[in-house]
Design an enzyme around this catalytic site. Sequence first.
Site, PDB file in Angstrom:
ATOM      1  N   ARG B  31       0.658  -1.312  -0.075  1.00 30.17           N
ATOM      2  CA  ARG B  31       0.124  -0.099  -0.125  1.00 30.17           C
ATOM      3  C   ARG B  31       0.781   1.314   0.104  1.00 30.17           C
ATOM      4  O   ARG B  31       0.548   2.112  -0.477  1.00 30.17           O
ATOM      5  CB  ARG B  31      -0.703  -0.095   1.206  1.00 30.17           C
ATOM      6  CG  ARG B  31      -2.016  -1.007   1.122  1.00 30.17           C
ATOM      7  CD  ARG B  31      -3.340  -0.690   2.147  1.00 30.17           C
ATOM      8  NE  ARG B  31      -3.895  -1.992   2.216  1.00 30.17           N
ATOM      9  CZ  ARG B  31      -4.466  -2.538   3.160  1.00 30.17           C
ATOM     10  NH1 ARG B  31      -4.274  -1.880   4.479  1.00 30.17           N
ATOM     11  NH2 ARG B  31      -5.191  -3.541   3.148  1.00 30.17           N
ATOM     12  N   ALA B  52      12.491 -10.345   2.617  1.00 27.18           N
ATOM     13  CA  ALA B  52      12.328 -10.878   4.024  1.00 27.18           C
ATOM     14  C   ALA B  52      11.247 -11.746   4.419  1.00 27.18           C
ATOM     15  O   ALA B  52      11.243 -12.894   5.357  1.00 27.18           O
ATOM     16  CB  ALA B  52      12.408  -9.575   5.197  1.00 27.18           C
ATOM     17  N   ASN B  55      11.687 -15.170   2.357  1.00 23.26           N
ATOM     18  CA  ASN B  55      12.790 -16.086   3.130  1.00 23.26           C
ATOM     19  C   ASN B  55      12.333 -16.670   4.366  1.00 23.26           C
ATOM     20  O   ASN B  55      12.555 -18.060   4.702  1.00 23.26           O
ATOM     21  CB  ASN B  55      14.148 -15.087   3.314  1.00 23.26           C
ATOM     22  CG  ASN B  55      15.213 -15.948   3.719  1.00 23.26           C
ATOM     23  OD1 ASN B  55      15.125 -16.462   5.328  1.00 23.26           O
ATOM     24  ND2 ASN B  55      16.271 -16.216   3.170  1.00 23.26           N
ATOM     25  N   TYR B  59      11.754 -20.816   5.145  1.00 19.98           N
ATOM     26  CA  TYR B  59      12.352 -21.577   6.202  1.00 19.98           C
ATOM     27  C   TYR B  59      11.586 -21.889   7.246  1.00 19.98           C
ATOM     28  O   TYR B  59      11.681 -22.952   8.344  1.00 19.98           O
ATOM     29  CB  TYR B  59      13.395 -20.449   7.007  1.00 19.98           C
ATOM     30  CG  TYR B  59      14.866 -20.665   6.574  1.00 19.98           C
ATOM     31  CD1 TYR B  59      15.121 -19.831   5.341  1.00 19.98           C
ATOM     32  CD2 TYR B  59      15.643 -21.264   6.943  1.00 19.98           C
ATOM     33  CE1 TYR B  59      16.163 -19.704   5.068  1.00 19.98           C
ATOM     34  CE2 TYR B  59      17.032 -21.438   6.448  1.00 19.98           C
ATOM     35  CZ  TYR B  59      17.339 -20.393   5.492  1.00 19.98           C
ATOM     36  OH  TYR B  59      18.454 -20.665   5.003  1.00 19.98           O
ATOM     37  N   GLY B  96      15.759  -6.022  10.772  1.00 22.74           N
ATOM     38  CA  GLY B  96      16.919  -5.715  10.427  1.00 22.74           C
ATOM     39  C   GLY B  96      16.863  -5.326   8.843  1.00 22.74           C
ATOM     40  O   GLY B  96      17.635  -4.460   8.214  1.00 22.74           O
ATOM     41  N   TYR B  97      16.371  -6.146   7.923  1.00 24.64           N
ATOM     42  CA  TYR B  97      16.340  -6.397   6.610  1.00 24.64           C
ATOM     43  C   TYR B  97      15.548  -5.214   6.158  1.00 24.64           C
ATOM     44  O   TYR B  97      15.883  -4.559   5.179  1.00 24.64           O
ATOM     45  CB  TYR B  97      15.736  -7.769   6.051  1.00 24.64           C
ATOM     46  CG  TYR B  97      15.981  -8.144   4.905  1.00 24.64           C
ATOM     47  CD1 TYR B  97      16.806  -7.364   3.921  1.00 24.64           C
ATOM     48  CD2 TYR B  97      15.913  -9.445   4.131  1.00 24.64           C
ATOM     49  CE1 TYR B  97      17.139  -7.816   2.665  1.00 24.64           C
ATOM     50  CE2 TYR B  97      16.162 -10.189   3.066  1.00 24.64           C
ATOM     51  CZ  TYR B  97      17.128  -8.958   2.192  1.00 24.64           C
ATOM     52  OH  TYR B  97      17.319  -9.549   0.938  1.00 24.64           O
ATOM     53  N   ARG B 104      20.707  -7.520   7.959  1.00 21.89           N
ATOM     54  CA  ARG B 104      19.964  -8.865   8.099  1.00 21.89           C
ATOM     55  C   ARG B 104      20.878  -9.728   8.693  1.00 21.89           C
ATOM     56  O   ARG B 104      20.543 -10.770   8.831  1.00 21.89           O
ATOM     57  CB  ARG B 104      19.331  -9.157   6.916  1.00 21.89           C
ATOM     58  CG  ARG B 104      20.096  -9.747   5.713  1.00 21.89           C
ATOM     59  CD  ARG B 104      19.572  -9.980   4.471  1.00 21.89           C
ATOM     60  NE  ARG B 104      20.256 -10.997   3.896  1.00 21.89           N
ATOM     61  CZ  ARG B 104      21.470 -10.543   3.253  1.00 21.89           C
ATOM     62  NH1 ARG B 104      21.879  -9.509   3.343  1.00 21.89           N
ATOM     63  NH2 ARG B 104      21.816 -11.376   2.485  1.00 21.89           N
TER      64      ARG B 104
END
Lengths: 145, 145, 145
Positions: B31, B52, B55, B59, B96-97, B104
Amino acid sequence: MLDQIHLLAAVTVLGVLEQAYFFLQVIYARRRFGISPPNISGPPEFERIFRAQVNSSEYFPIFVALLWQAGLFFHQGLAAALGLLYLYSRYCYFMGYRASSSERLAPIYFSTGVLWILVAVSALGLLHFFLSHYTGLNVLRLLAV
Amino acid sequence: MLDQIHLLAAVTVLGVLEQAYFFLQVIYARRRFGISPPNISGPPEFERIFRAQVNSSEYFPIFVALLWQAGLFFHQGLAAALGLLYLYSRYCYFMGYRASSSERLAPIYFSTGVLWILVAVSALGLLHFFLSHYTGLNVLRLLAV
Amino acid sequence: MLDQIHLLAAVTVLGVLEQAYFFLQVIYARRRFGISPPNISGPPEFERIFRAQVNSSEYFPIFVALLWQAGLFFHQGLAAALGLLYLYSRYCYFMGYRASSSERLAPIYFSTGVLWILVAVSALGLLHFFLSHYTGLNVLRLLAV
C-alpha cells in the site's frame, strides 16, 4: 492413536492434491504464454497464475500446522471441517486471481478468516491443556457447573 | 500423548502468528509504495521487506520439522526453548532487513546457528533411539556408568 | 510410539539437510555472480540455481506431509524408502537444473512420480483405515481369504 488424526491426515492429503493442481496450472500457463523456466515474468495473465501458486505454496505449511494443532488440542472433526472450508476458499482464490487481481480479494479474505478461526481454536485448545496440565484447573468442567 | 507435544504445539502456533505478522508487513508495504499484486518489484525498501517475508516463509517448514523431531526424540523443553530463540532471531532478521540489507546479516547468522543446534539435537536424539532400538545399546546409561 | 515414526523422522531431518545444501548453493552463486539481496535477477546461470532452490523449497512441505501420512497409515519402511528416493531425485534435479534448463526435466518427472506414489500409498492407507474404522470392513483380511 490413528483414529485421533485420520481426518486431519485425509484433509492434509487433499491439500496436497490441491497444491498439485495449482502447480499444473502454472505449467500449462508457461506453455500457453511460452515462458520457459527459470523465467518468471511475462504478461499479467501469466504472472497472476504464477503468484496465485506461490502465495498458496507459502500458506500451505501454515495451514497444515494450524490444522493439526487445532485437531489435536481442540476437536478433530471441527478442525477437518475448517480445513475443507480453507481448501475450498483457496480454490476460489486461485480461480479468482486467474481471472483478475480484484477477484482474488473476496476469497483471500475468507480464507484468511478461516485461518484465524483455526488459530483461535488451536490457542483455546492449548490454553485449556496448559491450564489443566499445570494448574489442574479444568475450565470446561468449571463452565459446566 | 499430548503432554509430550504441547510445548512444541504452542511454539508452532506462535511461529504461525509471526508469519502472519510478516505477511501483514508486506501488505502494508504494498500500500505504502503503491505496488499491486501480481507485481513484486519496486524500490529497494519494498523489495527488502518482500524478500524478508519470502525467506522467512521458505524457512518456516524447515523450522517446524526440526522443532518437532528435536522435541520428540531429544527433549521437548529444550526444543521449545530453541524454537522461541529462533522465532525471536527471525523477528530481528525481519526488522533488520527492513532497515538495510546489511542489518539482516547478524540475526540471519544467529537464526541459522539455532537451526543447526536443532539439527544436531534431532540427530543425537535419533541416533540414540536407533542405537537402543536396533542394538539394545543404551548410550546414556553407558555414559552414566 | 517413537518406533512408529523414527524412520520418518530420520528422512525428514535428511530432507532438511538437503534443503540447507540448496540454500548454501544460492549463497555461493550470489557471491560468484555478485548479486546481493534483495536482488533475485541475474544471468541465467544464477537464475537457474535460484529457481531450483525455490522450487525445492515449495515442494518440501508437500513432501514431508505425504511422507508422514504414507508412513503412519500405510507402512513406515516403504514411506521412508520412497522418501530417500525422492531426496535423491531432488538432488539430481538441482544438479541438472544448475547445468541447463533441459537437464532438470528427467529428474523432476522422476521426483514427481515418487510423490504420486506417496499420494497413492497415503490414500490407500487412509481408505483402509476409514473402511475398517467406520464400517468394520477389513479389506486386507478379505483379500487374504
